[in-house]
Design a protein around this motif. Structure first.
Motif, PDB file in Angstrom:
ATOM      1  N   ASN A 171       0.939  -0.853  -0.317  1.00  0.00           N
ATOM      2  CA  ASN A 171       0.203   0.758  -0.105  1.00  0.00           C
ATOM      3  C   ASN A 171       1.146   1.495  -0.057  1.00  0.00           C
ATOM      4  O   ASN A 171       1.949   1.238   0.327  1.00  0.00           O
ATOM      5  N   TRP A 172       0.428   2.444  -0.595  1.00  0.00           N
ATOM      6  CA  TRP A 172       0.752   3.675  -0.197  1.00  0.00           C
ATOM      7  C   TRP A 172      -0.692   4.364   0.488  1.00  0.00           C
ATOM      8  O   TRP A 172      -0.947   4.599  -0.242  1.00  0.00           O
ATOM      9  N   PHE A 173      -0.197   5.131   1.517  1.00  0.00           N
ATOM     10  CA  PHE A 173      -0.676   5.962   2.135  1.00  0.00           C
ATOM     11  C   PHE A 173       0.241   7.413   2.112  1.00  0.00           C
ATOM     12  O   PHE A 173       1.216   7.767   1.234  1.00  0.00           O
ATOM     13  N   ASP A 221      -4.113   8.874   4.616  1.00  0.00           N
ATOM     14  CA  ASP A 221      -4.769   8.056   3.795  1.00  0.00           C
ATOM     15  C   ASP A 221      -4.140   6.479   3.101  1.00  0.00           C
ATOM     16  O   ASP A 221      -3.533   7.331   2.303  1.00  0.00           O
ATOM     17  N   LEU A 222      -5.218   5.933   2.323  1.00  0.00           N
ATOM     18  CA  LEU A 222      -4.662   5.188   1.814  1.00  0.00           C
ATOM     19  C   LEU A 222      -4.649   5.620   0.058  1.00  0.00           C
ATOM     20  O   LEU A 222      -5.911   6.090  -0.013  1.00  0.00           O
ATOM     21  N   VAL A 223      -3.454   6.250  -0.458  1.00  0.00           N
ATOM     22  CA  VAL A 223      -3.780   5.818  -1.664  1.00  0.00           C
ATOM     23  C   VAL A 223      -3.396   4.602  -2.705  1.00  0.00           C
ATOM     24  O   VAL A 223      -5.025   5.356  -3.449  1.00  0.00           O
ATOM     25  N   ALA A 277       7.895  -1.892  -4.694  1.00  0.00           N
ATOM     26  CA  ALA A 277       6.357  -1.696  -5.345  1.00  0.00           C
ATOM     27  C   ALA A 277       6.869  -0.361  -5.508  1.00  0.00           C
ATOM     28  O   ALA A 277       7.064   0.688  -5.236  1.00  0.00           O
ATOM     29  N   LEU A 278       5.713  -0.252  -6.571  1.00  0.00           N
ATOM     30  CA  LEU A 278       6.167   1.096  -7.222  1.00  0.00           C
ATOM     31  C   LEU A 278       5.044   1.761  -7.303  1.00  0.00           C
ATOM     32  O   LEU A 278       3.772   1.796  -7.199  1.00  0.00           O
ATOM     33  N   LEU A 279       5.242   3.529  -7.408  1.00  0.00           N
ATOM     34  CA  LEU A 279       3.706   4.138  -7.669  1.00  0.00           C
ATOM     35  C   LEU A 279       4.947   5.296  -8.308  1.00  0.00           C
ATOM     36  O   LEU A 279       5.223   6.290  -8.626  1.00  0.00           O
ATOM     37  N   GLN A 280       3.478   5.308  -9.592  1.00  0.00           N
ATOM     38  CA  GLN A 280       3.878   6.649 -11.137  1.00  0.00           C
ATOM     39  C   GLN A 280       2.935   6.997 -10.562  1.00  0.00           C
ATOM     40  O   GLN A 280       1.794   6.740 -10.801  1.00  0.00           O
ATOM     41  N   ASP A 305      -1.586  16.765  -4.378  1.00  0.00           N
ATOM     42  CA  ASP A 305      -0.788  15.450  -3.760  1.00  0.00           C
ATOM     43  C   ASP A 305       0.170  16.117  -2.858  1.00  0.00           C
ATOM     44  O   ASP A 305       0.778  15.063  -2.636  1.00  0.00           O
ATOM     45  N   THR A 306       0.430  17.634  -2.959  1.00  0.00           N
ATOM     46  CA  THR A 306       1.291  17.553  -1.694  1.00  0.00           C
ATOM     47  C   THR A 306       1.423  16.335  -0.618  1.00  0.00           C
ATOM     48  O   THR A 306       0.272  16.995   0.094  1.00  0.00           O
ATOM     49  N   ALA A 307       2.140  15.551  -0.131  1.00  0.00           N
ATOM     50  CA  ALA A 307       2.036  14.805   1.277  1.00  0.00           C
ATOM     51  C   ALA A 307       3.317  14.130   1.258  1.00  0.00           C
ATOM     52  O   ALA A 307       3.882  14.450   0.493  1.00  0.00           O
ATOM     53  N   VAL A 308       4.016  13.997   2.405  1.00  0.00           N
ATOM     54  CA  VAL A 308       4.441  13.039   2.930  1.00  0.00           C
ATOM     55  C   VAL A 308       3.795  11.848   2.560  1.00  0.00           C
ATOM     56  O   VAL A 308       2.674  11.096   3.033  1.00  0.00           O
ATOM     57  N   TYR A 309       4.698  10.674   1.834  1.00  0.00           N
ATOM     58  CA  TYR A 309       4.112   9.208   1.233  1.00  0.00           C
ATOM     59  C   TYR A 309       4.868   8.565   2.008  1.00  0.00           C
ATOM     60  O   TYR A 309       6.311   8.363   2.122  1.00  0.00           O
ATOM     61  N   TYR A 310       4.043   7.284   2.031  1.00  0.00           N
ATOM     62  CA  TYR A 310       4.562   6.146   3.174  1.00  0.00           C
ATOM     63  C   TYR A 310       3.804   4.944   2.338  1.00  0.00           C
ATOM     64  O   TYR A 310       2.958   4.761   1.791  1.00  0.00           O
ATOM     65  N   CYS A 311       5.066   4.494   2.418  1.00  0.00           N
ATOM     66  CA  CYS A 311       4.587   2.965   1.643  1.00  0.00           C
ATOM     67  C   CYS A 311       4.387   1.518   3.324  1.00  0.00           C
ATOM     68  O   CYS A 311       4.813   2.070   4.037  1.00  0.00           O
ATOM     69  N   ASN A 312       3.268   1.052   2.722  1.00  0.00           N
ATOM     70  CA  ASN A 312       3.219  -0.358   3.564  1.00  0.00           C
ATOM     71  C   ASN A 312       3.186  -1.583   3.497  1.00  0.00           C
ATOM     72  O   ASN A 312       2.509  -1.885   2.422  1.00  0.00           O
ATOM     73  N   ALA A 313       3.128  -2.602   4.022  1.00  0.00           N
ATOM     74  CA  ALA A 313       3.128  -4.249   3.813  1.00  0.00           C
ATOM     75  C   ALA A 313       2.401  -4.574   5.185  1.00  0.00           C
ATOM     76  O   ALA A 313       2.515  -4.503   5.704  1.00  0.00           O
TER      77      ALA A 313
END
Length: 117
Positions: free
Chosen positions: A34-36, A45-47, A77-80, A88-96
């Motif tokens: 997941n990307w949040f 928030d979940l993206v 994992a990738l997020l294009q 869209d400005t935010a801190v993006y976090y990956c989650n497993a």
């Protein structure tokens, strides 16, 4: 377990960025990735998400602009992110997350994405 997220930066509205999340210490192929994102003063928030089988889901705000993918051979994992907007400005976090074991839920450090207007 380590999730290393990178690829953030500063971009003008309409631009693109690609975020990567490199995982180690887990059997990556079994995990939903997941990307949040979290903007200042707002909740996380979940993206986007992608299951072990490759099924994807997106928040309405990013549908048609963001694409999540995974490379099980590289444990990544990738997020294009295309057509970026200031919101869209935010801190993006990956989650497993292992969907069969609730306790197996891991977070990476955030990567800042800033979109200027």
């Amino acid at each position: 377990v380590q999730l290393q997220a990178y690829g953030g930066g500063l971009v003008h509205a309409g631009g693109s960025l690609r975020l990567s999340c490199a995982a180690s210490g887990i059997t990556f192929r079994f995990y939903t990735m997941n990307w949040f994102r979290q903007a200042p003063g707002k909740q996380r928030d979940l993206v986007a998400s992608i299951t072990s089988g490759g099924s994807t889901d997106y928040a309405d705000a990013v549908k048609g602009r963001f694409t999540i993918s995974r490379d099980n051979a590289k444990n990544t994992a990738l997020l294009q992110m295309n057509d970026l907007k200031p919101e869209d400005t935010a801190v993006y976090y990956c989650n497993a997350h292992d969907p069969t074991v609730t306790a197996l839920n891991y977070w990476g450090q955030g990567t800042q994405v800033t979109v200027s207007s």
